[in-house]
Design a protein around this motif. Structure first.
Motif, short mmCIF file in Angstrom:
data_model
loop_
_atom_site.label_atom_id
_atom_site.label_comp_id
_atom_site.label_asym_id
_atom_site.label_seq_id
_atom_site.Cartn_x
_atom_site.Cartn_y
_atom_site.Cartn_z
N SER A 1 -31.49 61.60 58.56
CA SER A 1 -30.88 60.43 57.83
C SER A 1 -30.47 59.57 58.86
O SER A 1 -29.99 58.25 58.45
CB SER A 1 -29.89 61.03 56.84
N PHE A 2 -30.12 59.87 60.10
CA PHE A 2 -29.68 58.99 61.14
C PHE A 2 -30.75 58.65 62.16
O PHE A 2 -31.08 57.54 62.34
CB PHE A 2 -28.40 59.45 61.88
N LEU A 3 -31.70 59.77 62.34
CA LEU A 3 -32.94 59.60 63.39
C LEU A 3 -33.83 58.62 62.66
O LEU A 3 -34.57 57.87 63.49
CB LEU A 3 -33.15 60.85 63.67
N ALA A 4 -33.69 58.59 61.60
CA ALA A 4 -34.90 57.60 60.88
C ALA A 4 -34.77 56.22 61.17
O ALA A 4 -35.67 55.35 61.02
CB ALA A 4 -35.02 57.88 59.34
N TRP A 5 -33.73 55.60 61.48
CA TRP A 5 -33.29 54.27 61.56
C TRP A 5 -32.50 54.02 62.79
O TRP A 5 -32.76 52.81 63.15
CB TRP A 5 -32.64 53.70 60.34
N VAL A 6 -31.80 54.69 63.18
CA VAL A 6 -30.86 54.50 64.45
C VAL A 6 -31.56 53.82 65.74
O VAL A 6 -31.50 52.66 66.28
CB VAL A 6 -29.92 55.12 64.88
N PRO A 7 -32.42 54.89 65.95
CA PRO A 7 -33.67 54.46 67.18
C PRO A 7 -34.44 53.04 67.03
O PRO A 7 -34.51 52.49 67.78
CB PRO A 7 -34.45 55.45 67.37
N ASN A 8 -34.95 52.86 65.60
CA ASN A 8 -35.70 51.88 65.33
C ASN A 8 -34.79 50.56 65.61
O ASN A 8 -35.30 49.46 66.07
CB ASN A 8 -36.12 51.93 63.72
N GLY B 1 -37.46 42.58 47.63
CA GLY B 1 -38.05 43.92 47.81
C GLY B 1 -36.71 44.91 48.65
O GLY B 1 -36.55 45.82 48.31
N CYS B 2 -36.30 44.39 49.72
CA CYS B 2 -35.34 44.89 50.65
C CYS B 2 -34.32 45.02 49.80
O CYS B 2 -33.56 46.28 49.95
CB CYS B 2 -35.44 44.22 51.79
N LEU B 3 -33.70 44.08 49.21
CA LEU B 3 -32.25 44.11 48.53
C LEU B 3 -32.44 45.19 47.37
O LEU B 3 -31.42 45.93 47.13
CB LEU B 3 -31.93 42.64 47.96
N VAL B 4 -33.52 45.15 46.65
CA VAL B 4 -33.75 45.98 45.62
C VAL B 4 -33.89 47.48 45.91
O VAL B 4 -33.03 48.45 45.29
CB VAL B 4 -34.54 45.65 44.53
N GLY B 5 -34.43 47.54 47.04
CA GLY B 5 -34.68 48.88 47.63
C GLY B 5 -33.27 49.36 48.33
O GLY B 5 -32.93 50.46 48.17
N GLY B 6 -32.72 48.46 48.92
CA GLY B 6 -31.45 48.76 49.37
C GLY B 6 -30.13 49.09 48.54
O GLY B 6 -29.36 50.09 48.81
N SER C 1 -25.24 54.45 55.26
CA SER C 1 -25.10 53.22 56.41
C SER C 1 -26.60 52.72 56.42
O SER C 1 -26.55 51.41 56.59
CB SER C 1 -24.78 54.00 57.56
N LEU C 2 -27.67 53.22 56.35
CA LEU C 2 -28.94 52.38 56.47
C LEU C 2 -29.04 51.65 55.30
O LEU C 2 -29.40 50.11 55.59
CB LEU C 2 -30.07 53.47 56.41
N ALA C 3 -28.65 51.81 54.17
CA ALA C 3 -28.85 50.90 53.06
C ALA C 3 -27.70 49.43 53.29
O ALA C 3 -28.01 48.49 52.99
CB ALA C 3 -28.54 51.70 51.62
N VAL C 4 -26.71 49.85 53.69
CA VAL C 4 -25.74 48.83 53.77
C VAL C 4 -26.15 47.74 54.80
O VAL C 4 -26.02 46.58 54.63
CB VAL C 4 -24.24 49.38 54.09
N ILE C 5 -26.49 48.34 56.06
CA ILE C 5 -27.00 47.60 57.05
C ILE C 5 -28.24 46.79 56.76
O ILE C 5 -28.51 45.66 57.20
CB ILE C 5 -27.11 48.53 58.31
N TRP C 6 -29.16 47.40 56.03
CA TRP C 6 -30.53 46.92 55.68
C TRP C 6 -30.02 45.72 54.71
O TRP C 6 -30.66 44.72 55.02
CB TRP C 6 -31.24 48.06 54.87
N ILE C 7 -29.25 45.91 53.72
CA ILE C 7 -28.98 44.80 52.79
C ILE C 7 -28.37 43.56 53.81
O ILE C 7 -28.77 42.40 53.45
CB ILE C 7 -27.97 45.24 51.87
#
Length: 205
Positions: A176-183, A86-91, A113-119
């Motif tokens: 687009s950055f705040l949604a994932w960088v602090p996480n 699911g993560c790979l397809v979503g990424g 960047s989120l997608a690349v790091i997530w994958i």
């Protein structure tokens, strides 16, 4: 789990399930849908791929951290495979959508960047599990879910923009950055034992 950790896990699980179920509406095209999202240059078919993968990962992710589930290796392994796929397809869908964003290059860089790091986190987590390096596997999957949870934090931040006097477009670019960088930063602190008296997961390479 302590009572506080159970409470935080329960809240994260509830928010994740709510966002996932609400997001699934895009697949059959039912209910209110954001015009800016539908205006993405690559919305079809990549929006469906992104939502199907990411929403499924959001539903499964919190379950994988329950100790009782982790001890049931067959269940944990099967759910884990569905989660990673699911993560790979979503990424992949998210990466392509980032280049079609109507919010401009800043949002493209943020969500791309989120997608690349997530994958990357999921591939590393999968490889660690296959190599039986389970501390590293758990560390990578904590990072992975912190990035998956960006779907939730994004939706928590967006309603705050009018209250802060920020235009939607400028706020969306920041989110687009705040949604994932602090996480991801919080996940890294947790992995390195910042919230406990001793390091939890040092074997995180």
């Amino acid at each position: 789990m302590s009572r506080l950790r159970w409470s935080l896990w329960g809240l994260a699980g509830l928010l994740s399930a709510s966002v996932a179920m609400f997001s699934y509406r895009y697949l059959p095209g039912i209910g209110p849908m954001a015009p800016a999202i539908l205006a993405n240059l690559f919305a079809r078919p990549w929006l469906d791929a992104h939502i199907a993968g990411a929403a499924t990962a959001l539903l499964i992710g919190p379950i994988q951290f329950v100790p009782r589930i982790r001890k049931q290796r067959v269940v944990h392994r099967r759910l884990g495979r569905i989660y990673v796929v699911g993560c790979l397809v979503g990424g992949v869908g998210g990466l392509i959508l980032a280049f079609g964003s109507t919010a401009g290059p800043i949002a493209t860089v943020g969500f791309g960047s989120l997608a690349v790091i997530w994958i990357t986190a999921n591939v590393q987590g999968w490889r660690s599990a296959r190599a039986r390096r389970f501390d590293a596997h758990r560390a990578w999957m904590i990072r992975s879910f912190a990035l998956t949870f960006a779907a939730v934090t994004l939706r928590l931040y967006l309603p705050l923009l009018p209250l802060l006097g920020v235009s939607f477009l400028d706020g969306y670019r920041a989110v687009s950055f705040l949604a994932w960088v602090p996480n991801l930063a919080l996940a890294e602190l947790y992995i390195r034992g910042a919230f406990s008296r001793r390091p939890r997961l040092l074997a995180a390479e």
